[in-house]
Motif scaffolding. Structure first.
Motif, PDB file in Angstrom:
ATOM      1  N   UNK A   1      50.499  80.769  19.597  1.00  0.00           N
ATOM      2  CA  UNK A   1      50.001  81.795  20.858  1.00  0.00           C
ATOM      3  C   UNK A   1      50.039  80.632  22.143  1.00  0.00           C
ATOM      4  N   UNK A   2      49.765  81.351  23.017  1.00  0.00           N
ATOM      5  CA  UNK A   2      49.954  80.591  24.377  1.00  0.00           C
ATOM      6  C   UNK A   2      48.512  80.798  25.298  1.00  0.00           C
ATOM      7  N   UNK A   3      48.323  80.003  26.348  1.00  0.00           N
ATOM      8  CA  UNK A   3      47.424  80.142  27.345  1.00  0.00           C
ATOM      9  C   UNK A   3      46.040  79.917  26.717  1.00  0.00           C
ATOM     10  N   UNK A   4      45.165  80.736  26.809  1.00  0.00           N
ATOM     11  CA  UNK A   4      43.662  80.915  26.440  1.00  0.00           C
ATOM     12  C   UNK A   4      43.785  80.983  25.007  1.00  0.00           C
TER      13      UNK A   4
ATOM     14  N   UNK B   1      55.535  91.730  26.502  1.00  0.00           N
ATOM     15  CA  UNK B   1      54.586  91.806  25.478  1.00  0.00           C
ATOM     16  C   UNK B   1      53.640  90.723  25.707  1.00  0.00           C
ATOM     17  N   UNK B   2      52.266  90.956  26.139  1.00  0.00           N
ATOM     18  CA  UNK B   2      51.502  89.887  26.163  1.00  0.00           C
ATOM     19  C   UNK B   2      51.019  89.474  24.818  1.00  0.00           C
ATOM     20  N   UNK B   3      50.343  88.055  25.039  1.00  0.00           N
ATOM     21  CA  UNK B   3      50.021  87.477  23.816  1.00  0.00           C
ATOM     22  C   UNK B   3      48.557  88.015  23.409  1.00  0.00           C
ATOM     23  N   UNK B   4      48.380  88.039  22.196  1.00  0.00           N
ATOM     24  CA  UNK B   4      46.929  88.166  21.623  1.00  0.00           C
ATOM     25  C   UNK B   4      46.699  87.099  20.485  1.00  0.00           C
ATOM     26  N   UNK B   5      45.735  86.718  20.308  1.00  0.00           N
ATOM     27  CA  UNK B   5      45.308  85.630  19.544  1.00  0.00           C
ATOM     28  C   UNK B   5      45.447  85.943  18.076  1.00  0.00           C
ATOM     29  N   UNK B   6      46.557  85.996  17.476  1.00  0.00           N
ATOM     30  CA  UNK B   6      47.072  86.472  16.105  1.00  0.00           C
ATOM     31  C   UNK B   6      47.497  85.458  15.309  1.00  0.00           C
ATOM     32  N   UNK B   7      47.243  84.192  15.822  1.00  0.00           N
ATOM     33  CA  UNK B   7      48.089  83.103  14.901  1.00  0.00           C
ATOM     34  C   UNK B   7      46.945  81.726  15.000  1.00  0.00           C
ATOM     35  N   UNK B   8      46.395  81.161  13.824  1.00  0.00           N
ATOM     36  CA  UNK B   8      45.386  80.195  13.822  1.00  0.00           C
ATOM     37  C   UNK B   8      46.339  79.100  14.097  1.00  0.00           C
ATOM     38  N   UNK B   9      45.788  77.935  14.552  1.00  0.00           N
ATOM     39  CA  UNK B   9      46.383  76.402  14.754  1.00  0.00           C
ATOM     40  C   UNK B   9      46.600  76.083  13.465  1.00  0.00           C
ATOM     41  N   UNK B  10      47.702  74.940  13.436  1.00  0.00           N
ATOM     42  CA  UNK B  10      47.965  74.345  12.341  1.00  0.00           C
ATOM     43  C   UNK B  10      48.470  72.804  12.370  1.00  0.00           C
ATOM     44  N   UNK B  11      47.989  71.874  11.690  1.00  0.00           N
ATOM     45  CA  UNK B  11      48.370  70.646  11.796  1.00  0.00           C
ATOM     46  C   UNK B  11      49.952  70.407  11.730  1.00  0.00           C
ATOM     47  N   UNK B  12      50.586  69.489  12.505  1.00  0.00           N
ATOM     48  CA  UNK B  12      52.006  69.422  12.401  1.00  0.00           C
ATOM     49  C   UNK B  12      52.391  68.241  11.049  1.00  0.00           C
ATOM     50  N   UNK B  13      51.074  67.548  10.701  1.00  0.00           N
ATOM     51  CA  UNK B  13      51.265  66.685   9.510  1.00  0.00           C
ATOM     52  C   UNK B  13      50.052  66.598   8.953  1.00  0.00           C
TER      53      UNK B  13
END
Length: 792
Positions: A292-295, A254-266
Motif C-alpha cells: 500500500x501507499x501513503x497513510x 484506482x485509489x489505494x485501500x489498506x488491503x495489504x499488511x506489512x512484511x519484513x524484508x528478512x
C-alpha cells in the motif's frame, strides 16, 4: 375593412397540415373580431386569410433563391396598382419580396443554430401615390432544423478515481455531451452514450453518461493495475444509423485501500555496537515492505521479547517507514556480550474490511557488543571528605578508589588536577588513592576545597577518568573575638554616676556548631577602673557605664578603657581591646557642645587616619600634574641636532646656573637649535664679553725633534671660531667650553699620540702647549676642578 390573402406553396405535407390548421385558427379569430366590430358600426364586412408564420429549411444548398411563400392582399385586383413593401430583420438582404406579385424569397443559406427565426413586416401600398392600402402586418420566418451538429462533451479529457476493491456498478463519474441541433424537432439532439475503450473494467449508462465499474473487487486491484483510460462516445439520432458522433477520454485511477499488511524484508537482522555507547545512539535500521501507499503504508515497530528489552528501544522513522533500533542504557561488554530481540510490525491504520486488525509480521534482531578499552571507573560519582583546620601536614584525609573495568584489570595511577589545587594544599598517593595534607589549612580563609582526582591506566595513560572531591574544613576555635567596630565615644563633663555611655559587641572569625557566645569584662590592669565599668548584657553585647560623677576636660580629655572579650568554645580564646572615651562639654540634655579636635573629627565622621589618607591623595595628584607638565614641555623642545651631517663642530658643553630672578640675559640657547645661526657673526652678544679672549690660543712651540714649520692654519682656524662665539648673540655663555675637531693640514707636530711614535720610550717635547696652562687653570677655577683634571 381590407384583409390580406396569403397563398403559401409548401412542399412537405406535414408542414402544409400545420399551416392549414394555423390558417383556420387565425381565420376564425379574425372573423370573430370582425363580427364584433361590425356590430359596433352596424356594418358587416368579410376579412381575408392572413399568415403569421412561415417555415424555411436551414442549410439550403441550392443555387437559386429559396422560395418561402407568397403575400397577397384582397386590395390587389391584379391591375398592377398595388405594390408590396417588406421591412424588418434581414429585409432587403436576407429576405426579398417581389413588389408586384408578393413572392417572398431567402437570398442565402441560413443556420438555425446561429438564429432560429426572423421577425418581418409587410404592407400593401398604392404604387402610384404610395398611400398604404391597409395597415402593416407582422409575421415570422422560422428555420426548420436539420442534423448538422455532432455532440460535444464539456471536456476533452476527464480525470476520475475510484477505490480499489470496489463492487460491480460502483459509480465513477458522469460525462455529458451537448448537441446544438433542435431537440424539439425530430431526433437530431437525441443522444445515446456508449463505451468504445475500457472494456471489461468499466461500463457507461446509455441515457445518463454515468460510468460504473464492470468487474468485481478481486479484479479491481490497485497493486496489479492502477491507471485506466476509458473512451466514451455520444451519438445523436438516438443512436440510429446516420447520426453524428462525439467522443471524450476519461482517465480513471484506482485509489489505494489498506488491503495489504506489512512484511519484513528478512527474518533475521544482525547488528554490532561498541560498549559504552551513549544512550540514544542508533544501533541499526530494520525494513518492512507494504504494497500500500501513503497513510495505508504507515507502520509501527515494537519489541515484543528478548533479553535486551531494558537495554534497547525501537521507533519508526515517519519519512522512510523504517524501524530505528537505539541504545536505551550504556552497554558493558564485560557483563553481556550479545543480545537477542524479537520485533513485530503492523499498520497504524488497519482497515478491517480487507485485512484483520491483528495482521502483523515478526523478525529477530541480534546485537553483538564489541569490547573497547575503557577508562578506570570510580566507585562513587563524587567524594565528600572532612578535615579539621588544625590538622598537621601529612594527615590523611580520606581516599578514592577506581578500577579498570576491562578484563585485563590494568593497575590504576592517581593524580590531582593541579588546576583545581593551585596552592598545592593536598597530595594523593599514586598507588592507593589516599589524600593527605601537603600544606596547613585555614578555615577562615577557605572553608571548602573542590579538587579533581584523575585516575589513569598504568599500561595506557591515555585512558583516564576523573572524579570531583569536595573537602570541607572543620572549624577549630583558634581565633579570639574582637570588637565588631572601632568605637570612639565621649562622656559629658556633667555625666552622672552609673550612666551608660556606649554599647559594644564583638565578632569572631570562628563558627562554632552551637553558635557564638561572648563574655565581656574590664581588664584587671585597667587604670580607669574607678572611672568606668563594663557590664555583660548576656546577649553578646556589653554596656560601658560611668562609675563617678563629673569629668573635667581640662584635667584629662581622654580615657582609655581596656575590655577583655572571651568566647565560649573550647579551647577558650580571649583578647583585650581598648575603647577610647573623650571628655566633652555637653548641655543639660546630654548633647555634646564642645570637645577636642580629635573628638570633633571623630564625631564628624572622619578619623585621623582618613584625613591623612585624603591629604596623601591630594599630594599624589599634585605630583602627577607637575610630572605631566614637565614631560609635555620636554616633548615640545626641538632637538639639538636636526641632521646627522651637522655634528661636525656642534658639541657644546655649558654649566651656567644663571644669575637668579634678575638675570634675564644669561645666555641664549638658540645656538643649540640649529648650527645655521652661527653664521650671524655680525650681531652683538647680549651677555658680557670678556675683556680678554678666553679662547685665544698661545703661540705653539714645536717639539725638539719636529721639523720647523709655522702652524698658521690651526691658529687661524681657532681665532675664527673664537670670534664667531664671542660676537654671536645666540652663542652659549662665555664660561662654556667649545671643542673643535680640526688638526689642520700637514701639522709639523705629526701625531701627538705615543702610538704613532717610532719608539714608545722616545722623549717627546710638549712645551708648545705650555702657554695653554694658565687658560686651562682659569677654566678649572671657574668649574671648580683641579689642574690635573685639565691636563691634555
Amino acid at each position: 375593412m381590407r384583409t390580406w390573402t396569403v397563398c403559401l406553396l409548401w412542399v412537405w405535407a406535414a408542414q402544409s397540415v400545420d399551416a392549414m390548421a394555423l390558417l383556420k385558427e387565425r381565420t376564425v379569430g379574425e372573423e370573430a373580431r370582425g363580427t364584433q366590430k361590425d356590430r359596433e358600426i352596424l356594418k358587416r364586412s368579410k376579412r381575408g386569410w392572413m399568415w403569421k408564420q412561415f417555415f424555411l429549411q436551414e442549410e439550403y444548398t441550392g443555387t437559386d433563391y429559396q422560395y418561402i411563400g407568397k403575400l397577397h392582399s384582397d386590395m390587389d385586383r391584379g391591375d398592377g396598382t398595388v405594390m408590396y413593401v417588406l421591412t424588418g430583420e434581414g429585409a432587403g438582404t436576407i429576405f426579398v419580396i417581389d413588389a408586384n406579385s408578393g413572392d417572398l424569397h431567402a437570398t442565402r443559406s441560413l443556420d438555425r443554430e446561429e438564429k432560429p427565426y426572423y421577425s418581418l413586416r409587410a404592407q400593401a401600398v398604392n404604387k402610384k401615390n404610395g398611400i398604404p392600402l391597409e395597415p402593416e402586418t407582422e409575421f415570422i420566418v422560422k428555420l426548420h432544423d436539420i442534423n448538422d451538429n455532432e455532440p460535444k462533451f464539456e471536456k476533452e479529457v476527464y480525470m476520475a478515481s475510484v477505490p480499489e476493491r470496489s463492487h460491480i456498478g460502483t459509480s465513477v463519474i458522469q460525462v455529458t455531451a451537448q448537441d446544438a441541433d433542435d431537440e424539439m424537432f425530430g431526433m437530431s439532439a437525441k443522444l445515446v452514450y456508449s463505451i468504445s475503450q475500457g472494456h471489461p473494467y468499466f461500463m457507461v449508462e446509455a441515457n445518463t453518461g454515468i460510468i460504473r465499474t464492470a468487474l468485481g473487487p478481486s479484479d479491481m486491484d490497485r497493486e496489479q493495475r492502477e491507471h485506466y483510460q476509458v473512451v466514451i462516445e455520444a451519438k445523436d439520432m438516438a443512436g440510429q444509423r446516420g447520426g453524428l458522433t462525439g467522443s471524450t477520454t476519461v482517465n480513471i485511477t484506482l485509489t489505494d485501500v489498506n488491503d495489504n499488511p506489512p512484511q519484513f524484508s528478512q527474518s533475521i537482522y544482525q547488528f554490532s555496537i561498541p560498549e559504552m555507547t551513549e544512550a540514544g545512539a542508533v544501533v541499526g535500521r530494520v525494513q518492512a515492505v507494504d504494497a500500500d501507499i501513503g497513510r495505508n503504508a504507515e507502520m509501527l515497530f515494537t519489541l515484543t521479547s528478548g533479553d535486551g528489552l531494558d537495554m534497547f528501544d525501537i521507533t519508526t522513522d515517519r519519512n522512510t517507514q523504517e524501524g530505528i533500533l537505539t541504545v536505551k542504557k550504556p552497554l558493558d561488554y564485560e557483563k553481556k556480550k550479545s543480545y537477542t530481540l524479537q520485533i513485530q510490525v503492523r499498520n497504524t491504520h488497519p482497515d478491517p474490511r480487507y485485512v484483520s486488525l491483528d495482521a502483523k509480521d515478526s523478525a529477530t534482531i541480534r546485537v553483538d557488543v564489541k569490547d573497547v578499552d575503557e577508562p578506570p571507573r570510580f566507585e562513587r560519582p563524587s567524594y565528600i571528605l572532612e578535615v579539621k583546620e588544625d590538622a598537621a601536614v601529612g594527615t590523611a584525609i580520606g581516599s578514592v578508589s577506581a578500577t579498570d573495568p576491562d578484563a585485563r584489570r590494568s593497575p590504576v595511577k592517581y593524580t590531582i588536577d593541579r588546576h583545581t589545587d593551585v596552592d598545592r594544599i593536598f597530595n594523593i598517593h599514586a598507588g592507593n588513592g589516599s589524600i593527605y595534607l601537603r600544606n596547613p589549612l585555614d578555615r577562615e580563609n577557605l572553608a571548602w576545597h573542590n579538587i579533581s582526582v584523575i585516575a589513569a591506566e598504568f599500561n595506557n595513560p591515555q585512558q583516564t577518568s576523573r572524579v570531583p572531591v569536595y573537602i570541607r574544613v572543620l572549624d577549630v576555635n583558634d581565633n579570639a573575638p574582637t570588637l565588631a567596630y572601632f568605637y570612639e565615644t565621649f562622656v559629658c563633663e556633667n555625666a552622672k554616676a552609673n550612666q551608660k555611655i556606649q554599647t559594644i559587641t564583638a565578632v569572631d572569625a570562628d563558627e562554632p556548631s552551637g553558635g557564638q557566645r561572648y563574655f565581656f569584662s574590664l581588664a584587671l590592669e585597667s587604670s580607669v577602673r574607678a572611672n568606668f565599668s563594663v557590664r555583660d548584657n548576656g546577649d553578646n553585647t556589653a554596656s560601658i557605664f560611668t562609675r563617678r560623677t563629673g569629668f573635667r576636660r581640662s584635667q584629662k580629655s581622654m580615657h582609655l578603657v581596656s575590655v577583655v572579650i572571651s568566647d565560649g568554645d573550647f579551647p577558650m580564646q580571649s583578647s583585650t581591646s581598648t575603647l577610647t572615651i573623650r571628655v566633652c562639654t555637653c548641655n543639660r540634655d546630654g548633647t555634646m557642645e564642645l570637645c577636642n579636635a580629635e573628638a570633633l573629627s571623630g564625631s564628624a565622621g572622619l578619623s585621623t587616619g582618613a584625613l591623612v589618607a585624603i591629604l596623601l591623595c591630594v599630594l599624589i595628584l599634585l605630583l602627577i600634574v607637575v610630572l605631566f607638565a614637565a614631560l609635555k614641555r620636554q616633548k615640545t623642545k626641538e632637538p639639538l641636532i636636526i641632521s646627522k651631517e651637522d655634528v661636525r663642530d656642534n658639541v657644546v658643553s655649558y654649566n651656567d646656573e644663571g644669575g637668579g630672578e634678575e638675570d634675564t640675559q644669561a645666555f641664549d640657547i638658540g645656538a643649540l637649535r640649529h648650527p645655521e645661526v652661527m653664521e650671524e657673526s655680525n650681531k652683538l652678544r647680549r651677555d658680557i664679553l670678556p675683556s680678554e679672549p678666553l679662547y685665544a690660543p698661545p703661540p705653539l712651540r714645536r717639539a725638539t725633534n719636529a721639523p720647523s714649520r709655522d702652524n698658521t692654519d690651526v691658529r687661524d682656524f681657532i681665532n675664527q671660531r673664537v670670534q664667531e662665539n664671542d660676537g654671536s648673540p645666540t652663542a652659549p655663555p662665555y664660561d662654556s667650553l667649545a671643542t673643535y675637531a680640526y688638526e689642520g693640514n700637514g701639522s709639523v707636530a705629526e701625531s701627538l699620540s705615543s702610538l704613532g711614535s717610532a719608539s714608545s720610550e722616545a722623549a717627546q717635547d710638549y712645551n708648545y702647549l705650555s702657554d695653554w696652562g694658565p687658560r686651562f687653570r682659569k677654566l678649572a677655577d671657574m668649574y671648580g676642578g683641579e689642574d690635573s683634571d685639565w691636563d691634555c
